[in-house]
Scaffold this motif. Sequence first.
Motif, PDB file in Angstrom:
ATOM      1  N   LYS A 151       0.832  -1.204   0.000  1.00  0.00           N
ATOM      2  CA  LYS A 151       0.000   0.000   0.000  1.00  0.00           C
ATOM      3  C   LYS A 151       0.866   1.253   0.000  1.00  0.00           C
ATOM      4  N   ALA A 152       1.919   1.245   0.788  1.00  0.00           N
ATOM      5  CA  ALA A 152       2.817   2.406   0.842  1.00  0.00           C
ATOM      6  C   ALA A 152       3.474   2.635  -0.512  1.00  0.00           C
ATOM      7  N   GLN A 153       3.898   1.561  -1.176  1.00  0.00           N
ATOM      8  CA  GLN A 153       4.501   1.708  -2.498  1.00  0.00           C
ATOM      9  C   GLN A 153       3.498   2.251  -3.505  1.00  0.00           C
ATOM     10  N   ARG A 154       2.273   1.751  -3.448  1.00  0.00           N
ATOM     11  CA  ARG A 154       1.228   2.242  -4.344  1.00  0.00           C
ATOM     12  C   ARG A 154       0.967   3.726  -4.103  1.00  0.00           C
ATOM     13  N   ASN A 155       0.949   4.123  -2.841  1.00  0.00           N
ATOM     14  CA  ASN A 155       0.665   5.510  -2.512  1.00  0.00           C
ATOM     15  C   ASN A 155       1.805   6.437  -2.922  1.00  0.00           C
ATOM     16  N   VAL A 156       3.037   5.960  -2.854  1.00  0.00           N
ATOM     17  CA  VAL A 156       4.168   6.765  -3.335  1.00  0.00           C
ATOM     18  C   VAL A 156       4.039   6.992  -4.834  1.00  0.00           C
ATOM     19  N   ILE A 157       3.681   5.952  -5.570  1.00  0.00           N
ATOM     20  CA  ILE A 157       3.485   6.080  -7.013  1.00  0.00           C
ATOM     21  C   ILE A 157       2.347   7.050  -7.308  1.00  0.00           C
ATOM     22  N   LEU A 158       1.300   7.004  -6.500  1.00  0.00           N
ATOM     23  CA  LEU A 158       0.158   7.905  -6.678  1.00  0.00           C
ATOM     24  C   LEU A 158       0.577   9.357  -6.454  1.00  0.00           C
ATOM     25  N   CYS A 159       1.352   9.621  -5.426  1.00  0.00           N
ATOM     26  CA  CYS A 159       1.828  10.984  -5.160  1.00  0.00           C
ATOM     27  C   CYS A 159       2.741  11.480  -6.282  1.00  0.00           C
ATOM     28  N   ALA A 160       3.633  10.623  -6.724  1.00  0.00           N
ATOM     29  CA  ALA A 160       4.531  11.017  -7.815  1.00  0.00           C
ATOM     30  C   ALA A 160       3.747  11.270  -9.101  1.00  0.00           C
ATOM     31  N   ALA A 161       2.748  10.444  -9.358  1.00  0.00           N
ATOM     32  CA  ALA A 161       1.926  10.632 -10.563  1.00  0.00           C
ATOM     33  C   ALA A 161       1.152  11.945 -10.496  1.00  0.00           C
ATOM     34  N   ALA A 162       0.662  12.300  -9.317  1.00  0.00           N
ATOM     35  CA  ALA A 162      -0.078  13.559  -9.171  1.00  0.00           C
ATOM     36  C   ALA A 162       0.812  14.748  -9.515  1.00  0.00           C
ATOM     37  N   CYS A 163       2.027  14.759  -8.985  1.00  0.00           N
ATOM     38  CA  CYS A 163       2.947  15.862  -9.266  1.00  0.00           C
ATOM     39  C   CYS A 163       3.386  15.871 -10.728  1.00  0.00           C
ATOM     40  N   LEU A 164       3.691  14.708 -11.263  1.00  0.00           N
ATOM     41  CA  LEU A 164       4.143  14.614 -12.651  1.00  0.00           C
ATOM     42  C   LEU A 164       3.044  15.017 -13.629  1.00  0.00           C
ATOM     43  N   LEU A 165       1.824  14.587 -13.395  1.00  0.00           N
ATOM     44  CA  LEU A 165       0.721  14.961 -14.281  1.00  0.00           C
ATOM     45  C   LEU A 165       0.414  16.449 -14.187  1.00  0.00           C
ATOM     46  N   TYR A 166       0.485  17.023 -12.981  1.00  0.00           N
ATOM     47  CA  TYR A 166       0.265  18.466 -12.850  1.00  0.00           C
ATOM     48  C   TYR A 166       1.308  19.230 -13.654  1.00  0.00           C
ATOM     49  N   TRP A 167       2.572  18.815 -13.524  1.00  0.00           N
ATOM     50  CA  TRP A 167       3.636  19.482 -14.261  1.00  0.00           C
ATOM     51  C   TRP A 167       3.441  19.313 -15.766  1.00  0.00           C
ATOM     52  N   SER A 168       3.038  18.125 -16.200  1.00  0.00           N
ATOM     53  CA  SER A 168       2.814  17.875 -17.630  1.00  0.00           C
ATOM     54  C   SER A 168       1.699  18.756 -18.175  1.00  0.00           C
ATOM     55  N   ILE A 169       0.609  18.852 -17.455  1.00  0.00           N
ATOM     56  CA  ILE A 169      -0.508  19.703 -17.896  1.00  0.00           C
ATOM     57  C   ILE A 169      -0.069  21.158 -17.963  1.00  0.00           C
TER      58      ILE A 169
END
Length: 129
Positions: free
Chosen positions: A88-106
């Motif tokens: 769960k912790a690994q999944r949540n780290v990926i989720l946080c990184a994806a949120a930041c990366l997608l915001y930057w991409s947009i």
Amino acid sequence: MALQWMILTYIVTAEAAIAFLLTLPSPKVLKYRLAGLVSLLLQPALFIVPFAGFQLLDIYWKNEHRLMCNSEICTAAERDRYEKSIYKAQRNVILCAAACLLYWSIYRICKYYKEIESLEEVERRYKEQ
């Protein structure tokens, strides 16, 4: 805690949908209008970056203070619970990184479209002269 991760999941899903819509081939007018609308929403949506950062700090703190279950004394149920919490912790780290990366991409996609629009305006003015 589950509510925070659910909110972050919905935000990442919305960001992915917006990024998909921005990169989808469409007429210039529609693309520039959509990029303009999204760029207006980007500033209030910046809260996602510190929110994801706080969640990453929370994961780190919990990882440092987590009880280890590596010895022979642990039961199978305790070991499964420990492994599930790690996943769960690994999944949540990926989720946080994806949120930041997608915001930057947009953000970069919208900025790219604004630059193209301004360059087309400059080109149009030169052609008129």
